[in-house]
Design a protein around this motif. Structure first.
Motif, PDB file in Angstrom:
ATOM      1  N   ILE A   1       0.903  -1.116  -0.119  1.00 45.85           N
ATOM      2  CA  ILE A   1       0.175  -0.536   0.164  1.00 45.85           C
ATOM      3  C   ILE A   1       0.944   1.309  -0.132  1.00 45.85           C
ATOM      4  CG2 ILE A   1      -2.268   1.225   0.721  1.00 45.85           C
ATOM      5  CD1 ILE A   1      -2.868  -1.296  -0.355  1.00 45.85           C
TER       6      ILE A   1
ATOM      7  N   LYS B   1      -0.688   3.627  -2.603  1.00 53.78           N
ATOM      8  CA  LYS B   1      -1.023   3.094  -3.372  1.00 53.78           C
ATOM      9  C   LYS B   1      -3.012   4.008  -2.840  1.00 53.78           C
ATOM     10  CE  LYS B   1      -2.080  -1.380  -5.873  1.00 53.78           C
ATOM     11  NZ  LYS B   1      -2.472  -2.473  -5.590  1.00 53.78           N
ATOM     12  N   LEU B   2      -3.490   4.212  -3.940  1.00 51.98           N
ATOM     13  CA  LEU B   2      -5.055   4.368  -3.930  1.00 51.98           C
ATOM     14  C   LEU B   2      -5.726   3.484  -3.557  1.00 51.98           C
ATOM     15  CD1 LEU B   2      -4.836   8.128  -5.308  1.00 51.98           C
ATOM     16  CD2 LEU B   2      -4.545   7.795  -3.182  1.00 51.98           C
ATOM     17  N   ASN B   3      -6.014   3.080  -4.710  1.00 53.23           N
ATOM     18  CA  ASN B   3      -6.695   2.009  -4.748  1.00 53.23           C
ATOM     19  C   ASN B   3      -6.207   0.866  -5.856  1.00 53.23           C
ATOM     20  OD1 ASN B   3      -7.714   3.005  -7.043  1.00 53.23           O
ATOM     21  ND2 ASN B   3      -8.718   4.419  -6.187  1.00 53.23           N
ATOM     22  N   GLU B   4      -6.484   0.096  -7.123  1.00 49.16           N
ATOM     23  CA  GLU B   4      -6.412  -0.780  -7.112  1.00 49.16           C
ATOM     24  C   GLU B   4      -5.546  -0.569  -8.666  1.00 49.16           C
ATOM     25  OE1 GLU B   4      -5.211  -3.888  -7.303  1.00 49.16           O
ATOM     26  OE2 GLU B   4      -6.232  -4.190  -4.977  1.00 49.16           O
ATOM     27  N   ASN B   5      -6.512   0.951  -8.619  1.00 41.64           N
ATOM     28  CA  ASN B   5      -6.216   1.075 -10.247  1.00 41.64           C
ATOM     29  C   ASN B   5      -5.154   3.058  -9.968  1.00 41.64           C
ATOM     30  OD1 ASN B   5      -7.928  -0.092 -12.036  1.00 41.64           O
ATOM     31  ND2 ASN B   5      -9.770   0.965 -11.730  1.00 41.64           N
ATOM     32  N   TYR B   6      -5.323   3.433  -9.239  1.00 46.08           N
ATOM     33  CA  TYR B   6      -4.097   5.186  -9.163  1.00 46.08           C
ATOM     34  C   TYR B   6      -3.470   4.714  -7.320  1.00 46.08           C
ATOM     35  CZ  TYR B   6      -7.854   7.526 -12.341  1.00 46.08           C
ATOM     36  OH  TYR B   6      -8.336   7.703 -12.813  1.00 46.08           O
ATOM     37  N   SER B   7      -2.207   5.494  -7.754  1.00 40.48           N
ATOM     38  CA  SER B   7      -1.421   5.616  -6.538  1.00 40.48           C
ATOM     39  C   SER B   7      -0.724   6.740  -6.445  1.00 40.48           C
ATOM     40  CB  SER B   7      -0.117   4.531  -6.892  1.00 40.48           C
ATOM     41  OG  SER B   7       0.248   4.598  -7.732  1.00 40.48           O
TER      42      SER B   7
ATOM     43  N   ARG C   1      -1.576   5.882 -12.969  1.00 45.10           N
ATOM     44  CA  ARG C   1      -2.937   4.773 -13.249  1.00 45.10           C
ATOM     45  C   ARG C   1      -2.041   3.475 -13.990  1.00 45.10           C
ATOM     46  NH1 ARG C   1      -7.285   2.264 -14.200  1.00 45.10           N
ATOM     47  NH2 ARG C   1      -9.081   2.700 -15.091  1.00 45.10           N
TER      48      ARG C   1
END
Length: 249
Positions: free
Chosen positions: A173, A208-214, A237
């Motif tokens: 994360i 890491k914000l979620n599965e798509n964005y960091s 992305r």
């Protein structure tokens, strides 16, 4: 004004490994499950007689560039073709590794390499002994890594370069890397002189914000001027097959 020259290169390399295992060593603090020590000394000798055409007689297209690391002494790894000159050198190296088991897999607890050159017939711009280089990586836990690269002048005892980093990565994360880079001023008249030195603290934070964005934020603080030298921020992305990023600073 073309020139044709021949260069002869020969040498020999000797190295060996020795190891010992202590399977009973256990330590929860450093996550140790047994210890294996591996030591690997090496000596690499290279001899290049004086070529029929010297570098100062050639147009320097592929000349030797300034470098923070010790350059290769063997060909073709040494690829500054127009700077090739006579050479009679011994490169000494010593590598130590400490390994342990973590989650059933062998991991490096410590990896430390030391190396330097002993020039048996130094050229005019060279000294008998090159700087002593040290590359160290220490992982006291699987999520903590300490790394160090140093370069010490064996003649004066001064540190010519220091690079230290601490990386914390408890999960996928987020991770945070803190570092310090020091480079001594080098205003010698050699074409490979490094020029003005540096003294910088760095920080690089990844989240890491979620599965798509960091995201990633990087800061460089100049100790000499007392100012924030550089800062930039990135948004990533994940497109599965490839990743795009938008960076601003």
């Amino acid at each position: 004004d073309e020139e044709t020259r021949g260069v002869f290169n020969t040498g020999a390399e000797v190295s060996f490994k020795a190891s010992r295992v202590w399977p009973g060593v256990k330590n929860k603090l450093f996550d140790l499950d047994g210890i294996r020590h591996i030591i690997q000394p090496s000596i690499n000798y290279v001899y290049v007689p004086s070529p029929n055409v010297h570098p100062n007689e050639l147009p320097q297209f592929d000349s030797e560039l300034p470098s923070l690391r010790l350059l290769p002494i063997e060909y073709p790894e040494y690829n500054s073709i127009d700077s090739i000159d006579s050479q009679n050198v011994l490169r000494f190296g010593l590598r130590n590794q400490l390994q342990t088991k973590r989650d059933g897999q062998v991991q490096d607890l410590l990896d430390w390499q030391l190396y330097t050159d002993w020039r048996l017939r130094p050229r005019t711009e060279q000294r008998t002994f090159a700087d002593l280089y040290s590359d160290l990586s220490f992982a006291p836990r699987s999520w903590i890594t300490l790394e160090s690269q140093t370069r010490m002048d064996l003649t004066t005892g001064n540190w010519n370069m220091l690079l230290h980093t601490l990386t914390l990565q408890p999960s996928d994360i987020w991770s945070w890397t803190l570092g310090h880079f020091y480079l001594r001023d080098d205003f010698s008249r050699l074409p490979t002189a490094l020029g003005e030195g540096d003294d910088v603290f760095t920080s690089a934070l990844f989240f890491k914000l979620n599965e798509n964005y960091s995201t990633r934020a990087v800061h460089h603080f100049d100790v000499r001027s007392g100012r924030l030298q550089e800062q930039y921020y990135s948004l990533y992305r994940d497109l599965r097959s490839w990743t795009v990023a938008l960076t601003g600073g």
